[in-house]
Each structure stands twice: as C-alpha cells, then as structure tokens.
Design an enzyme around this catalytic site. Structure first.
Site, PDB file in Angstrom:
ATOM      1  N   GLY A   1       0.833  -1.189   0.000  1.00 56.05           N
ATOM      2  CA  GLY A   1       0.000   0.000   0.000  1.00 56.05           C
ATOM      3  C   GLY A   1       0.878   1.253   0.000  1.00 56.05           C
ATOM      4  O   GLY A   1       1.264   1.747  -1.036  1.00 56.05           O
TER       5      GLY A   1
ATOM      6  N   SER B   1       5.055  -5.208  -3.193  1.00 59.78           N
ATOM      7  CA  SER B   1       4.733  -3.798  -3.321  1.00 59.78           C
ATOM      8  C   SER B   1       5.441  -2.981  -2.229  1.00 59.78           C
ATOM      9  O   SER B   1       6.669  -3.021  -2.135  1.00 59.78           O
ATOM     10  CB  SER B   1       3.214  -3.617  -3.297  1.00 59.78           C
ATOM     11  OG  SER B   1       2.837  -2.364  -3.796  1.00 59.78           O
TER      12      SER B   1
ATOM     13  N   HIS C   1       2.192  -7.089 -11.192  1.00 58.28           N
ATOM     14  CA  HIS C   1       2.518  -6.648  -9.834  1.00 58.28           C
ATOM     15  C   HIS C   1       2.179  -7.709  -8.797  1.00 58.28           C
ATOM     16  O   HIS C   1       2.885  -7.873  -7.806  1.00 58.28           O
ATOM     17  CB  HIS C   1       1.749  -5.352  -9.546  1.00 58.28           C
ATOM     18  CG  HIS C   1       2.254  -4.575  -8.381  1.00 58.28           C
ATOM     19  ND1 HIS C   1       3.470  -3.928  -8.386  1.00 58.28           N
ATOM     20  CD2 HIS C   1       1.709  -4.325  -7.160  1.00 58.28           C
ATOM     21  CE1 HIS C   1       3.645  -3.301  -7.232  1.00 58.28           C
ATOM     22  NE2 HIS C   1       2.599  -3.543  -6.461  1.00 58.28           N
TER      23      HIS C   1
END
Length: 501
Positions: free
Chosen positions: A142, A238, A473
């Site tokens: 995030g 991420s 991703h």
C-alpha cells in the site's frame, strides 16, 4: 536513439501544460489514468508521489530496533493458550467448497493493551504435513492495504472468491501446499485491524508498523506455541519492499538483545515487485515505459536529460516530461500491462485456476462484507475495504541499507519480479540490486516449470533476483503455478529449477 530539440518540444507541449505547473498536480496526474486499477498498486503510487510533493526525500535509514515490553503477552499457562487458539479456529468459511483438508484460524492479537490496538490475522495450516512445514508471514503493501483481501483471497491463499461474491473455489496452486501461512492486516486501520485510540490512525509509519508486526508475532507464537521453533520466513509485495526487510531487521536485532522473549527462527525473506528505493525505482519505471514500447523516444530522452533522479531534482521541465510519459500510456492497467480491465458483464462463475479474473477485487469486497463471513472470521462487524487512507509519518527513501545489513546476517534473501508490471518493473528491481554491487555466484539463466520457462534467475552473494515470466505486480495472481514453483524452491534454499532438473 534519434536526437530532437528539447526546447522546441517543451514549448509546444507547454501550450497544454502551462496551467499544470503545480508540482503536486503533475505528480498525481497518473493516479487517475487507470480505470478500475488494483487499489494496492494505486495506493503505492499515490504514496510515493505524495512523498515527492511534500519534501525532498532523505536517504537516512531510521526506524526503531527495540520493543515496548509491556505490550508482549505474559500468558504462559498452556491451558489458556490452547483456549485462545481453539477460540480462533474457523470451522468453515461460508460458501467454501468440499475437500478442504487443512485447518484455518482467524481473529485478533493485541499489540497494545492500553491503547486497545488489535491486529487481525488469518492463518492456514499446510494441507500436507503441517507439523513439519515452515511458517510464512505474508504482508501486502500500500501502505494501507490488506494482506487478507489481496494475499489470502486473490493471490497465494487457499481460496478464490467466485463472481457471485458469496462462494469460494479452491486455489490449486495455493502456497499452503508447501507452508503454513499467516496473513496479517497491518497496521491498525487496515482491513479488520483497528485501534480504540483514534490517534493511532494519524501516527503510523514504517517504524510503528514494524514494531507492531513484531509484537504481533511474539504474542501469536504464545497462542500457537507449536510454531515457536519452526523455520520462519517473511514474504510480501509492493510496499512490502519496506515492510519485509524492516521487520526482518527488527527480529534479528531483538533476537540478539532480548533474553526474556521468544527467539524467532527467521530463515529468509522474499520480496515481490517491491518498492525499495525511491530514486532507482522511479528511474526504472520510466525506463521500462520506454523499453516496453509505452513511451516515445522523444519523451524518454526528455526524461533522461532533464530529470536528476540521483539528487531528487525534479524541475518543472522534468515534471512536464513525466506527465507527458504518463499521458502516452493511454488507458491500460499499468500493474499488468497486458491485462484486461474488469468487465462485470463477462465474468466467470467460479475460479478455474487457468487465469486471473480482473474483477476479483470486487468479488472479495462483496464477500468480506457479508455478516456471516465476518462472524466466521471472529471479527467485530466492520465495513471492510481493501485499502485504507492512513497518515504516514516516516518512510526512508531507500531500504537498500537495511537489505545490506540483512545480507551480512546470513539469512536467505530473494527479490522476485513479475516482468510485465509497469509500476515497480524489473528495471527498477535491477537498478536497486545492481547498486549494491554484489559478486555474482550463479550466472543469469532461465528457470523452468516443466518444459516452460518460468522466468530467469541470477544468484548474488547473499541475494537472489528471480523474474516470473508473464506476471504483473501481483505475481501469484497472474502466474499461480510459476509462483508456487518459485516459493517452493525458496523454502528449500535452492534456486528455481533448471530444465529437467
């Protein structure tokens, strides 16, 4: 590359862009280009751009390597531990299919008893010999996105949510084939995790997230003492490029410092398409746009000449070219440059395992907001969302110093990369790793799933770089079988297989 007149091109482009010279507006423009984009990926991009617009980043690494002792569980009575564990056992998730051959648990673990800060976890034991399999903690990024909603329900977990939003299908390439896995929603404010003190939501950053995750682990191991001596690994993607190395550093530091707490048997970390260095990842992103045929030669040359990534010097001219690069992408999913967008009128009724449904995030949101599902997960009634807006207080511009420290510790370190992710592409990962200047131990080679090339691998001293062919991703979503092959090799301490090996 053919030359061009930068001054002339800028003058022409400034006709449209002169009203957008606000750096913040320019840097955020790409956020709104992608229709129905994966929220985890969008939150990462929004966060990185906000860092750039607020201040010049610092390369100083700064986060705590200590814990607050009073937040660690003091319960040592075996009967009490067994009761807590049994209370968390999930009898069955609503709509789950027949043939579930593993135990699953869910609930809250307190990380701050005074402030009422509770982190939600979902734990699945391995479907094969769980008593001998290692333990993995999975962390999505995030920052502010759910490891349960993404990792467990859309990526490597045992289930996929069907298009009806009420039933589940088995994921035949789930990672609990080879490990016992904890999915942690962290920090408080993400998913089902919460705090009774609202100030906690405005005082969150890398430091506090690593600390809470560490305290969670210590307390979770009191609840599940049979895992205290198990080989332990951390994996994530991420912004997990921050979470995973920082938590590993904290564990190793406290393993040495603390005598009265459980020593966590950390064996290795794996980071997928991880944001590791603000400078090198940004440069790698724009270079990938050009190399993948998404940007023109003129735009790429303008960025190359006018953007000083090394010193974070983003002039108006540089920003104009970056905005132009973003415009040239068109309406694509930048997190998997070949993926279709969600088309709700053409969805499947169940997960087949052959490809990933781009509407899966919608199904997951519907499922996790069902009252009967929340009851089965032992959570308080909540309006669950895949990502949450959090006020982030600290984020080092580079995690490379942390990774360097972990290399010297001797744990296994894998950095893996789906090769069709445009947001944190393979170029970004390569630039970051190359900056460490590590000796090569195993030359670049293909690795295989059966007779198909699954990707490529290069082994450095203390670190391996692994690519996954045809993945974006979210590697386990796009290439589940290749991802399972990769993580199986990682847990065995072996590089991914060669042909016919």
């Amino acid at each position: 590359m053919r030359g061009f007149n930068i001054e002339k091109t800028l003058t022409h482009y400034n006709i449209k862009m002169s009203s957008m010279l606000s750096q913040k507006v320019l840097l955020w423009s790409l956020i709104f280009l992608v229709c129905k984009a994966n929220q985890q990926s969008e939150y990462l991009y929004k966060f990185i751009q906000s860092k750039r617009s607020q201040q010049k980043p610092s390369h100083v690494e700064s986060y705590s390597s200590t814990i607050v002792d009073e937040h660690v569980s003091k319960v040592h009575v075996v009967e009490q531990q067994l009761r807590l564990m049994e209370d968390d056992k999930v009898k069955a998730l609503p709509g789950q299919p027949k043939g579930v051959d593993f135990d699953q648990y869910a609930g809250y673990v307190t990380v701050d008893s005074k402030g009422g800060r509770e982190l939600f976890y979902y734990f699945v034991e391995s479907s094969l010999n769980s008593s001998t399999k290692p333990l993995i903690l999975w962390l999505n990024g995030g920052p502010g996105c759910s490891s349960f909603g993404y990792g467990a329900m859309q990526e490597l977990g045992p289930f996929r949510v069907n298009s009806d939003g009420t039933t589940l299908s088995l994921n035949k390439d789930a990672w609990n084939k080879v490990a016992n896995i904890i999915f942690l929603e962290s920090p408080a404010g993400v998913g089902f995790s919460y705090s009774k003190n609202s100030l906690d939501y405005s005082n969150i950053g890398d430091n506090s997230t690593a600390k809470d995750s560490y305290i969670f682990l210590l307390n979770w191991l009191e609840r599940f003492p049979q895992y205290k001596t198990r080989d332990f690994f951390i994996a994530g993607e991420s912004y997990g490029g921050h979470y995973v190395p920082q938590l590993a550093h904290l564990i190793l530091s406290n393993n040495k410092k603390l005598k009265n707490h459980t020593r966590i048997n950390l064996r290795g970390i794996a980071v997928g398409n991880g944001w590791i260095d603000d400078n090198l990842c940004t440069k790698g992103m724009y270079d990938y746009f050009w190399m993948a045929g998404l940007n023109s030669d003129e735009t790429h040359e303008g960025i190359d000449k006018l953007c000083d990534f090394g010193n974070f010097n983003y002039t108006n001219e540089c920003n104009l070219y970056q905005s132009r690069a973003n415009d040239e992408l068109g309406n694509i999913d930048i997190y998997n440059i070949y993926a279709p967008f969600c088309n709700s009128s053409a969805t499947k009724t169940s997960y087949s395992g052959s490809d990933f449904d781009p509407c899966s995030e919608d199904y997951t949101n519907a499922y996790l907001n069902l009252p009967k599902v929340q009851e089965a997960l032992h959570v308080k009634p909540t309006k669950w969302s895949s990502c949450s807006d959090l006020s982030w207080t600290d984020s080092p511009a580079s995690i490379l110093p942390t990774i360097n420290g972990l290399i010297s510790s001797g744990i296994s370190i894998w950095i893996y990369s789906g090769d069709i992710d445009g947001r944190v592409p393979i170029t970004s990962t390569k630039y970051s790793i190359n900056s460490l200047k590590l000796p090569v131990h195993t030359a670049w080679r293909p690795w295989y799933t059966g007779k198909e090339v699954g990707g490529y691998v290069i082994g450095y001293k203390g670190l391996a770089l692994v690519t996954v062919r045809g993945a974006g991703h979210m590697v386990p979503s796009d290439q589940p079988y290749r991802a399972l092959t990769m993580i199986s090799s990682f847990l065995l301490g072996q590089l991914p297989p060669q042909l016919n090996s």
